[in-house]
Design a protein around this motif. Sequence first.
Motif, PDB file in Angstrom:
ATOM      1  N   ARG A 152       0.819  -1.219   0.000  1.00 51.00           N
ATOM      2  CA  ARG A 152       0.000   0.000   0.000  1.00 51.00           C
ATOM      3  C   ARG A 152       0.853   1.270   0.000  1.00 51.00           C
ATOM      4  O   ARG A 152       1.789   1.407   0.788  1.00 51.00           O
ATOM      5  CB  ARG A 152      -0.918   0.024   1.219  1.00 51.00           C
ATOM      6  N   ASP A 154      -0.908   4.420  -0.350  1.00 46.92           N
ATOM      7  CA  ASP A 154      -1.852   5.524  -0.195  1.00 46.92           C
ATOM      8  C   ASP A 154      -1.667   6.297   1.103  1.00 46.92           C
ATOM      9  O   ASP A 154      -2.193   7.393   1.254  1.00 46.92           O
ATOM     10  CB  ASP A 154      -3.288   5.003  -0.278  1.00 46.92           C
ATOM     11  N   ASP A 155      -0.926   5.726   2.051  1.00 43.50           N
ATOM     12  CA  ASP A 155      -0.762   6.369   3.358  1.00 43.50           C
ATOM     13  C   ASP A 155       0.602   5.988   3.915  1.00 43.50           C
ATOM     14  O   ASP A 155       0.924   4.804   4.044  1.00 43.50           O
ATOM     15  CB  ASP A 155      -1.874   5.920   4.307  1.00 43.50           C
ATOM     16  N   ALA A 156       1.421   6.990   4.236  1.00 40.99           N
ATOM     17  CA  ALA A 156       2.770   6.722   4.741  1.00 40.99           C
ATOM     18  C   ALA A 156       2.752   5.962   6.059  1.00 40.99           C
ATOM     19  O   ALA A 156       3.670   5.189   6.355  1.00 40.99           O
ATOM     20  CB  ALA A 156       3.533   8.038   4.910  1.00 40.99           C
ATOM     21  N   SER A 157       1.694   6.161   6.845  1.00 40.36           N
ATOM     22  CA  SER A 157       1.628   5.487   8.142  1.00 40.36           C
ATOM     23  C   SER A 157       1.537   3.971   7.987  1.00 40.36           C
ATOM     24  O   SER A 157       1.926   3.227   8.890  1.00 40.36           O
ATOM     25  CB  SER A 157       0.435   5.994   8.949  1.00 40.36           C
ATOM     26  N   VAL A 158       1.023   3.506   6.843  1.00 47.27           N
ATOM     27  CA  VAL A 158       0.917   2.061   6.601  1.00 47.27           C
ATOM     28  C   VAL A 158       2.310   1.444   6.575  1.00 47.27           C
ATOM     29  O   VAL A 158       2.526   0.356   7.100  1.00 47.27           O
ATOM     30  CB  VAL A 158       0.166   1.785   5.287  1.00 47.27           C
ATOM     31  N   ASN A 237      -3.196  -4.484   8.192  1.00 41.01           N
ATOM     32  CA  ASN A 237      -2.542  -3.237   7.814  1.00 41.01           C
ATOM     33  C   ASN A 237      -2.578  -3.015   6.307  1.00 41.01           C
ATOM     34  O   ASN A 237      -2.729  -1.889   5.828  1.00 41.01           O
ATOM     35  CB  ASN A 237      -1.095  -3.257   8.303  1.00 41.01           C
ATOM     36  N   THR A 242      -9.437  -1.201   2.032  1.00 43.91           N
ATOM     37  CA  THR A 242      -9.092  -1.014   0.625  1.00 43.91           C
ATOM     38  C   THR A 242     -10.160  -1.636  -0.279  1.00 43.91           C
ATOM     39  O   THR A 242     -11.062  -2.323   0.197  1.00 43.91           O
ATOM     40  CB  THR A 242      -7.725  -1.647   0.305  1.00 43.91           C
TER      41      THR A 242
END
Length: 302
Positions: A152, A154-158, A237, A242
């Motif tokens: 993934r 789409d989000d740096a926190s992932v 995670n 999604t």
Amino acid sequence: RRVHGELDDEPEAATAVTDRGRVPLWRQLRVLFFRDAVLLVRERNLLRMHMLVTVIAAFVLGFVFLNIRGDLSGVQDRAGSFFFIIALLSFAGVSAVDTFHRERAIFVRERGNGDYRPSAYFSSKTLFDLFPLRALPPLLLCTIVYFMIGYRMDDASVFFRFLLITILTSTVAAACCLFVSVLVATAGAANLAAVLVVLAQMLFGGFLASMSRMPGAISWLHYLSFFRYAFEALMVNEIAGTRVLFNPRGFAPIFLNGNVILDNYGLAPDSFSRNAGVLAGMTCLYLVGTFAVLLTTVKERR
């Protein structure tokens, strides 16, 4: 300071290990930290081997699952890659078996001489094993495989949650092997026992076999498997929330919410924090158990 039982010529070291009853704990830790740092530098081949194996395995894994897709087959590929990552980090933890075995005689002698408290020795050993050998390889592994495979974006926190779980997996596996090592008297038997324990953790991890189909007499063992918590955390995670293309042969493709896929795997979409907490808690329990066994069974002869 002692290195493999030999005192150097510095008077400070000799003073620091004279009487543990008078020497503050912080000073014992300082001396032991210095000794273990010197040992880590002198015996850096283990760290080099960890890093080399990690790099090779990361590129092999990256090429096998290169640019993973977002459909049903991609979900299966993600599950397979996560299982491999967990297995790699877990078997790397078997190297922790030697942490206490190679200095068992030295520890017994120095403890008998009153050189330091067992808590100071244990803290130093676990610190210099867990941080260089259990945190750096997962960091290197994640940096390579995450972007090669195409998890993934789409989000740096992932990515950082992914990194957190891999580090927790590496540390809990090492802590588990440490616990096994102090229960077994010889290094060879301890290595074999650690491998068998990791294999058992793998079997009940939820990927190789469905827990719902196992007999009730043994199905409860999956609650003791850190594989299970790491695998569920990585899957959640990556897939929770999604859109996954459901495209089985013979049917019109449709998009499904990732939570539906997780439910079919028997995974809870909202379980990431719980799983991370369980992995951290298991690490602490294994370390406390290791220290308790070390304190009660590895004793000098008076």
